[in-house]
Scaffold this active site. Sequence first.
Site, PDB file in Angstrom:
ATOM      1  N   TYR A 135       0.824  -1.213   0.000  1.00 11.96           N
ATOM      2  CA  TYR A 135       0.000   0.000   0.000  1.00 11.96           C
ATOM      3  C   TYR A 135       0.859   1.265   0.000  1.00 11.96           C
ATOM      4  O   TYR A 135       0.429   2.304  -0.486  1.00 11.96           O
ATOM      5  CB  TYR A 135      -0.881   0.043   1.251  1.00 11.96           C
ATOM      6  N   LYS A 190       2.919 -15.122   3.254  1.00 11.15           N
ATOM      7  CA  LYS A 190       3.151 -15.911   2.035  1.00 11.15           C
ATOM      8  C   LYS A 190       4.658 -16.161   1.959  1.00 11.15           C
ATOM      9  O   LYS A 190       5.336 -15.815   0.986  1.00 11.15           O
ATOM     10  CB  LYS A 190       2.604 -15.148   0.814  1.00 11.15           C
ATOM     11  N   ASP A 222      -3.236 -18.101   1.326  1.00 12.79           N
ATOM     12  CA  ASP A 222      -4.237 -18.842   0.538  1.00 12.79           C
ATOM     13  C   ASP A 222      -4.939 -19.878   1.411  1.00 12.79           C
ATOM     14  O   ASP A 222      -6.163 -20.024   1.382  1.00 12.79           O
ATOM     15  CB  ASP A 222      -3.606 -19.471  -0.716  1.00 12.79           C
ATOM     16  N   ASP A 246      -6.459  -6.655   4.361  1.00 14.95           N
ATOM     17  CA  ASP A 246      -7.576  -6.030   3.643  1.00 14.95           C
ATOM     18  C   ASP A 246      -8.519  -7.110   3.129  1.00 14.95           C
ATOM     19  O   ASP A 246      -9.732  -7.052   3.315  1.00 14.95           O
ATOM     20  CB  ASP A 246      -7.017  -5.194   2.483  1.00 14.95           C
ATOM     21  N   ASP A 250     -12.388  -8.595   4.880  1.00 17.03           N
ATOM     22  CA  ASP A 250     -13.663  -8.606   4.143  1.00 17.03           C
ATOM     23  C   ASP A 250     -14.268 -10.008   4.162  1.00 17.03           C
ATOM     24  O   ASP A 250     -15.466 -10.187   4.348  1.00 17.03           O
ATOM     25  CB  ASP A 250     -13.468  -8.182   2.674  1.00 17.03           C
TER      26      ASP A 250
END
Length: 355
Positions: A135, A190, A222, A246, A250
């Site tokens: 970001y 990751k 994942d 982020d 959600d």
Amino acid sequence: MKIAVLPGDGIGTEIVAEAVKVLQALGLKFEIEYALVGGAAFEAHGHPLPEGTLKLAQSADAILFGAVGDWKYDTLERSLRPEQAILGLRKHLGLFANFRPAICYEQLVDASSLKPELIAGLDILIIRELTGDIYFGQPRGRRSATDGHFPGTDEGFDTMRYSRPEIERIAHVAFQAAQKRSKRVTSVDKANVLETSQLWRDVMIDIARQYPAVALDHMYVDNAAMQLVRAPKKFDVVVTGNLFGDILSDEASMLTGSIGMLPSASLNAKGQGLYEPSHGSAPDIAGKGIANPLATILSAAMMLRFSLNQPEAADRIEAAVKKVLAQGLRTPDIYSDGSTRVGTAEMGDAVVRAL
Ligand code: IPM
Ligand code: MG
């Protein structure tokens, strides 16, 4: 207690109005000051985060934020998009620790798309690092007028980066939060592919040594996305970087029935905080009076607890929200057969009555 209120765009103004109504019903003394932010500020001042808005935010004990964004700004250069307002506030105020709890209210088990037994009693806390990662790396590309090295070329370029101190401070936040809960932290990364994630994992392991009572495990992002819908109750505190946080927050929000229920807190090292619903500006339903104000009302409760040292008032708001849900009142996003459909303002009024 000085609160900067930044309603923003879309449903932001509607839901923030209800949260302010609830705050005012508490009988406490607040100094409340409003400012424009996002697309609304761009229209009025040509910038999504005008100097005056930033100054007000910096001078306040806490910020109550609605939402920013609208499709009509999709063609603007990146630095002028409404989203830059929230990113700018996070960066300027150093709001690195983002708390996104996902709690399934008993009354809403049927509003989730998952089977009730998977989510009944769900209470997880996602802690998202908020001022680093891709970001805030160096961007280059079509809409990045700030750089412009490759204007109009067919290459888009972003940089993912984290430094040890940035990871250390969010690790401490996560372990300390876990100490007050069921003492488990899942760090999501990751590390099998990304260098930033390898550093992230190494630092998490280092800091964990200072918290022997807390169990740390690691999960690739994942797999975490899959486990969140397979067996969400296995999680307690999840700590992760900005981009993965982020996405996962959600996803986690839908476990609870509606993203319209989820509050969030973004804190800096001084305890100053910005409080906003986890959802966005929802331009498709803006102005219709049907948005769910509960995420913003619950964000106001988090504000009272974390930045204003009013834990009893926070408890009162949370109890009032449970009460209106028990009364069967539902905005359309959480409506199910047999409950009473209400609009944004009616929901806010009901919370005030329940208080
Ligand atoms: C969020 C939002 C923001 C983000 C957008 C509006 C920039 O999606 O708070 O999760 O990506 O952080
Ligand atoms: Mg998001």
